[in-house]
Design an enzyme around this catalytic site. Structure first.
Site, short mmCIF file in Angstrom:
data_model
loop_
_atom_site.label_atom_id
_atom_site.label_comp_id
_atom_site.label_asym_id
_atom_site.label_seq_id
_atom_site.Cartn_x
_atom_site.Cartn_y
_atom_site.Cartn_z
CD GLU A 13 47.67 -18.06 141.22
OE1 GLU A 13 48.80 -18.41 140.86
OE2 GLU A 13 46.83 -17.57 140.45
CB SER A 142 49.04 -21.59 141.84
OG SER A 142 49.92 -20.52 141.62
CE1 TYR A 212 54.29 -21.74 143.13
CE2 TYR A 212 52.12 -22.72 143.37
CZ TYR A 212 52.99 -21.87 142.71
OH TYR A 212 52.56 -21.16 141.61
NE ARG A 251 55.45 -22.08 133.79
CZ ARG A 251 54.69 -21.87 134.86
NH1 ARG A 251 55.06 -21.00 135.79
NH2 ARG A 251 53.53 -22.50 134.99
CG ASP A 253 52.25 -24.28 132.20
OD1 ASP A 253 53.45 -23.97 132.17
OD2 ASP A 253 51.47 -23.93 133.11
CD GLU A 267 47.43 -22.46 132.99
OE1 GLU A 267 47.10 -21.32 133.35
OE2 GLU A 267 47.27 -23.47 133.70
CG ASN A 269 51.23 -19.80 133.61
OD1 ASN A 269 50.32 -19.97 134.39
ND2 ASN A 269 51.73 -20.79 132.88
N GLY A 273 55.43 -17.74 138.34
CA GLY A 273 56.02 -17.70 139.67
C GLY A 273 57.51 -17.40 139.65
#
Length: 307
Positions: A13, A142, A212, A251, A253, A267, A269, A273
């Protein structure tokens, strides 16, 4: 303050982290901080050992950044840093183990099967999940290395590809639904869930390009969910953050199935990002925090835990 920003790194990443780091550095400078940027490499730990700063902002993603290793080093050096500590970082990075904590707290998780490189045999290992199957490296982020298998050949290829990135591979049932994510912010015991963000990818799946690439996905805030669904994902986002021992921000998901059943947590994070197309800043913006203000708020919250 004098703040060091660790970015780049050596994980898959790296490119994402370079973009996150640039944004974080610029935000801190605009807020009046003296900033030292370090393109982190485990082979050059002397750069970290010699640091003389008030705080470290970890803008790394993936291995040697999001997995607790950098946090452990900073703890030993007694250098304050933004975000989760060693335990929360390491647990969140291990998707299979993290899901055990989510399920324990009552959240719905996808059916899974865990494969280990040392014991996996493509001819002997029985796969118990029905097609389609989501194949992912256990400790990558990612969406790197994720494939969707609809038959045995695709499954075999996907597993081989995932094993190139990780010693452990996670197979999950495929759930058709919308992807949403919940930003969590706050000191321990005072965490709050921010508005839910819905992700609408231009590609068939929310893959690396969709995540991205400029214009490759649309973020809808607040997400188009029922009041019950919104309450569910916000509740379990905070519980997941707390269950893993995360700190300051994360964060979380989710997938919201098209059939109207309970959302599925995917998951957590711990270093989400912070690029121009990232989700966490979108959620912060919805509660009135600009990108620069959000970075400053995370620094302030982190200072609180060192008082």
């Amino acid at each position: 303050m004098k703040v060091a920003v660790l970015y780049g790194g050596v994980s898959a990443e790296r490119e994402v982290s370079l973009s996150s780091g640039k944004g974080i550095i610029e935000a801190l400078q605009k807020r009046g901080h003296e900033v030292v940027g370090i393109d982190f490499n485990p082979a050059h730990l002397d750069e970290i050992m010699k640091l003389d700063v008030d705080m470290v902002y970890i803008g790394l993603h993936g291995r040697f950044g999001e997995d607790g290793k950098v946090q452990a080093l900073l703890d030993m050096l007694n250098i304050p840093y933004v975000g989760s500590g060693v335990q929360g970082s390491a647990l969140a990075m291990d998707k299979a183990k993290a899901k055990l904590f989510f399920a324990r707290d009552g959240a719905r998780v996808a059916q899974q099967q865990v494969l280990f490189k040392h014991s996996y045999d493509s001819k002997q290992t029985e796969i118990t999940l029905p097609f389609p199957i989501v194949v992912k490296p256990n400790q990558e982020g990612s969406t790197i290395g994720i494939t969707f298998a609809h038959n045995q050949d695709e499954l075999r290829d996907g597993i081989d590809q995932a094993f190139e990135l990780d010693e452990t591979v996670l197979l999950e049932e495929f759930i058709n639904g919308k992807e949403v994510t919940v930003a969590v912010m706050g000191n321990r015991g005072k965490e709050k869930a921010l508005p839910v963000v819905e992700i609408v990818p231009k590609n068939k799946y929310y893959d690396y390009e969709a995540k991205y690439g400029a214009g490759m996905s649309e973020h809808i805030v607040p997400a188009r969910l029922s009041n019950e669904q919104t309450a569910y994902v916000q509740k379990y986002a905070v519980l997941a953050h707390q269950a893993l021992g995360c700190d300051i921000y994360s964060r979380v998901d989710f997938l919201v199935p098209e059939d109207g059943s309970d959302p599925v947590i995917l998951e957590v994070n711990t270093l989400p990002g912070m690029t121009p197309t990232s989700l966490y800043p979108d959620a912060a913006r919805e509660i009135g925090l600009s990108y620069d203000e959000m970075i400053e708020e995370l620094v302030k919250l982190s200072l609180n835990k060192y008082k």
